[in-house]
Each structure stands twice: as structure tokens, then as C-alpha cells.
Design a protein around this motif. Structure first.
Motif, short mmCIF file in Angstrom:
data_model
loop_
_atom_site.label_atom_id
_atom_site.label_comp_id
_atom_site.label_asym_id
_atom_site.label_seq_id
_atom_site.Cartn_x
_atom_site.Cartn_y
_atom_site.Cartn_z
N LEU A 28 34.39 93.34 -145.83
CA LEU A 28 35.56 92.84 -145.11
C LEU A 28 36.59 92.35 -146.12
O LEU A 28 36.25 92.01 -147.25
CB LEU A 28 35.18 91.67 -144.19
N SER A 29 37.84 92.27 -145.67
CA SER A 29 38.88 91.68 -146.50
C SER A 29 39.59 90.58 -145.72
O SER A 29 39.47 90.51 -144.49
CB SER A 29 39.90 92.75 -146.93
N ALA A 30 40.30 89.74 -146.44
CA ALA A 30 41.14 88.72 -145.81
C ALA A 30 42.51 89.33 -145.59
O ALA A 30 43.23 89.60 -146.54
CB ALA A 30 41.23 87.49 -146.69
N ALA A 31 42.86 89.59 -144.34
CA ALA A 31 44.15 90.19 -144.02
C ALA A 31 45.28 89.19 -144.22
O ALA A 31 46.37 89.55 -144.64
CB ALA A 31 44.16 90.69 -142.58
N CYS A 32 44.98 87.92 -143.94
CA CYS A 32 46.01 86.90 -144.01
C CYS A 32 45.36 85.53 -143.90
O CYS A 32 44.27 85.39 -143.36
CB CYS A 32 47.00 87.11 -142.86
N TYR A 33 46.04 84.53 -144.40
CA TYR A 33 45.62 83.13 -144.27
C TYR A 33 46.81 82.41 -143.65
O TYR A 33 47.76 82.08 -144.34
CB TYR A 33 45.28 82.58 -145.65
N SER A 34 46.76 82.21 -142.35
CA SER A 34 47.89 81.63 -141.62
C SER A 34 47.79 80.12 -141.57
O SER A 34 46.72 79.57 -141.31
CB SER A 34 47.93 82.16 -140.19
N VAL A 35 48.92 79.45 -141.79
CA VAL A 35 48.96 78.00 -141.77
C VAL A 35 50.15 77.57 -140.91
O VAL A 35 51.28 77.96 -141.18
CB VAL A 35 49.10 77.40 -143.18
N GLY A 36 49.87 76.79 -139.89
CA GLY A 36 50.92 76.20 -139.08
C GLY A 36 51.10 74.75 -139.48
O GLY A 36 50.15 73.96 -139.43
N VAL A 37 52.30 74.40 -139.93
CA VAL A 37 52.55 73.04 -140.40
C VAL A 37 53.98 72.64 -140.05
O VAL A 37 54.90 73.46 -140.13
CB VAL A 37 52.28 72.93 -141.93
N ASN A 38 54.17 71.39 -139.66
CA ASN A 38 55.49 70.86 -139.34
C ASN A 38 55.99 70.09 -140.56
O ASN A 38 55.51 69.01 -140.86
CB ASN A 38 55.42 69.94 -138.12
N LEU A 39 56.96 70.65 -141.28
CA LEU A 39 57.49 70.00 -142.48
C LEU A 39 58.64 69.04 -142.19
O LEU A 39 59.08 68.33 -143.08
CB LEU A 39 57.94 71.06 -143.50
N TRP A 40 59.12 69.04 -140.96
CA TRP A 40 60.21 68.14 -140.61
C TRP A 40 59.63 66.86 -140.03
O TRP A 40 59.07 66.86 -138.95
CB TRP A 40 61.15 68.78 -139.60
N GLN A 41 59.77 65.78 -140.78
CA GLN A 41 59.25 64.50 -140.33
C GLN A 41 60.30 63.41 -140.51
O GLN A 41 61.10 63.46 -141.44
CB GLN A 41 57.99 64.13 -141.11
N LYS A 42 60.25 62.41 -139.66
CA LYS A 42 61.17 61.29 -139.71
C LYS A 42 61.08 60.61 -141.08
O LYS A 42 60.00 60.36 -141.59
CB LYS A 42 60.83 60.30 -138.61
N GLY A 43 62.21 60.33 -141.68
CA GLY A 43 62.26 59.63 -142.95
C GLY A 43 62.04 60.51 -144.17
O GLY A 43 61.97 60.02 -145.29
N MET A 44 61.95 61.81 -143.96
CA MET A 44 61.70 62.72 -145.08
C MET A 44 62.95 62.84 -145.95
O MET A 44 64.06 62.97 -145.45
CB MET A 44 61.30 64.08 -144.53
N THR A 45 62.76 62.76 -147.25
CA THR A 45 63.85 62.95 -148.20
C THR A 45 63.42 64.01 -149.21
O THR A 45 62.22 64.30 -149.34
CB THR A 45 64.18 61.65 -148.96
N PRO A 46 64.36 64.58 -149.96
CA PRO A 46 63.99 65.59 -150.95
C PRO A 46 63.02 65.06 -152.02
O PRO A 46 62.31 65.83 -152.64
CB PRO A 46 65.33 65.98 -151.58
N ASP A 47 62.98 63.76 -152.22
CA ASP A 47 62.11 63.18 -153.24
C ASP A 47 60.74 62.78 -152.71
O ASP A 47 59.90 62.28 -153.46
CB ASP A 47 62.77 61.94 -153.86
N THR A 48 60.50 62.99 -151.43
CA THR A 48 59.25 62.57 -150.80
C THR A 48 58.31 63.75 -150.63
O THR A 48 58.70 64.78 -150.11
CB THR A 48 59.53 61.96 -149.41
N VAL A 49 57.07 63.57 -151.06
CA VAL A 49 56.04 64.57 -150.79
C VAL A 49 55.24 64.04 -149.61
O VAL A 49 54.52 63.05 -149.72
CB VAL A 49 55.13 64.81 -152.00
N THR A 50 55.39 64.68 -148.48
CA THR A 50 54.74 64.23 -147.27
C THR A 50 53.30 64.71 -147.20
O THR A 50 52.92 65.65 -147.89
CB THR A 50 55.49 64.76 -146.03
N PRO A 51 52.50 64.11 -146.34
CA PRO A 51 51.14 64.60 -146.14
C PRO A 51 51.11 66.07 -145.70
O PRO A 51 50.21 66.81 -146.07
CB PRO A 51 50.58 63.70 -145.04
N MET A 52 52.09 66.49 -144.94
CA MET A 52 52.14 67.89 -144.50
C MET A 52 52.37 68.82 -145.68
O MET A 52 51.79 69.90 -145.77
CB MET A 52 53.22 68.10 -143.43
#
Length: 106
Positions: free
Chosen positions: A65-89
Motif C-alpha cells: 500500500l502507499s500513502a495517497a495523502c495526509y490530510s490535516v484540518g486546522v483552524n489557523l485563525w484565532q482571536k489575538g493572533m499576531t504575526p509574531d505568535t506561534v499558536t497551538p494550532m
């Protein structure tokens, strides 16, 4: 025609382990699988470590078998997010990118 086992494969890995899930996907006539990770829903990742990803890769190879794809659903838009912040997501997304690479997924 080639068949890919989609979202259910992640559940099978969690329930039956890498080798059990790969064997079942092959038995059902699949030629590839796709993992689906939905981040932020309180569920544990299917592949928590690179070792687990390498084990799944070996299980897939053993069952032709092969891995056709590794899909990840994640919400990167969070309250208080700034370009300098690495969020848990963002950290979770980076984790899954490492798992996909260890798995050999495109």
C-alpha cells in the motif's frame, strides 16, 4: 481502478494498530490510504511520533500500500493572533507536516 481508503483509515490505525489497519485496507482491495487529522477537536493524533509514522510506513509497504495523502484540518485563525505568535494550532500543523514526511506521504 485503484481504491483509496480515506477517513476511516485513521480510526482503524487507532483501533487496530498500524499493521492491523494496513492488512485490513489491503484485504478490502485498496491500493493506498489517506490519513485524516482534525486538529482542535480534542482527539489524539493518529501518529503522535515520527516512530509511529515510520511503523505505519513499514506496515503499508509490507501490504503493498502507499500513502495517497495526509490530510490535516486546522483552524489557523484565532482571536489575538499576531504575526509574531506561534499558536497551538500552528504547532499542531508543524507536527503533522513532520509525520507526513516520516510516513513518506505526498
Amino acid at each position: 481502478m485503484n481504491a483509496t481508503m480515506y477517513a476511516h483509515f485513521s480510526n482503524m490505525v487507532q483501533k487496530n494498530g498500524a499493521f492491523g489497519a494496513a492488512k485490513e485496507a489491503a484485504r478490502l482491495g485498496c491500493s493506498s490510504v489517506e490519513l485524516l487529522e482534525l486538529v482542535g477537536l480534542g482527539t489524539a493524533p493518529t501518529l503522535p511520533t515520527e516512530e509511529a509514522a515510520r511503523e505505519l510506513r513499514a506496515a503499508l509497504e509490507e501490504n503493498q500500500l502507499s500513502a495517497a495523502c495526509y490530510s490535516v484540518g486546522v483552524n489557523l485563525w484565532q482571536k489575538g493572533m499576531t504575526p509574531d505568535t506561534v499558536t497551538p494550532m500552528e504547532k499542531a500543523l508543524m507536527h503533522h507536516a513532520r509525520m507526513a514526511a516520516a510516513l513518506g506521504s505526498p
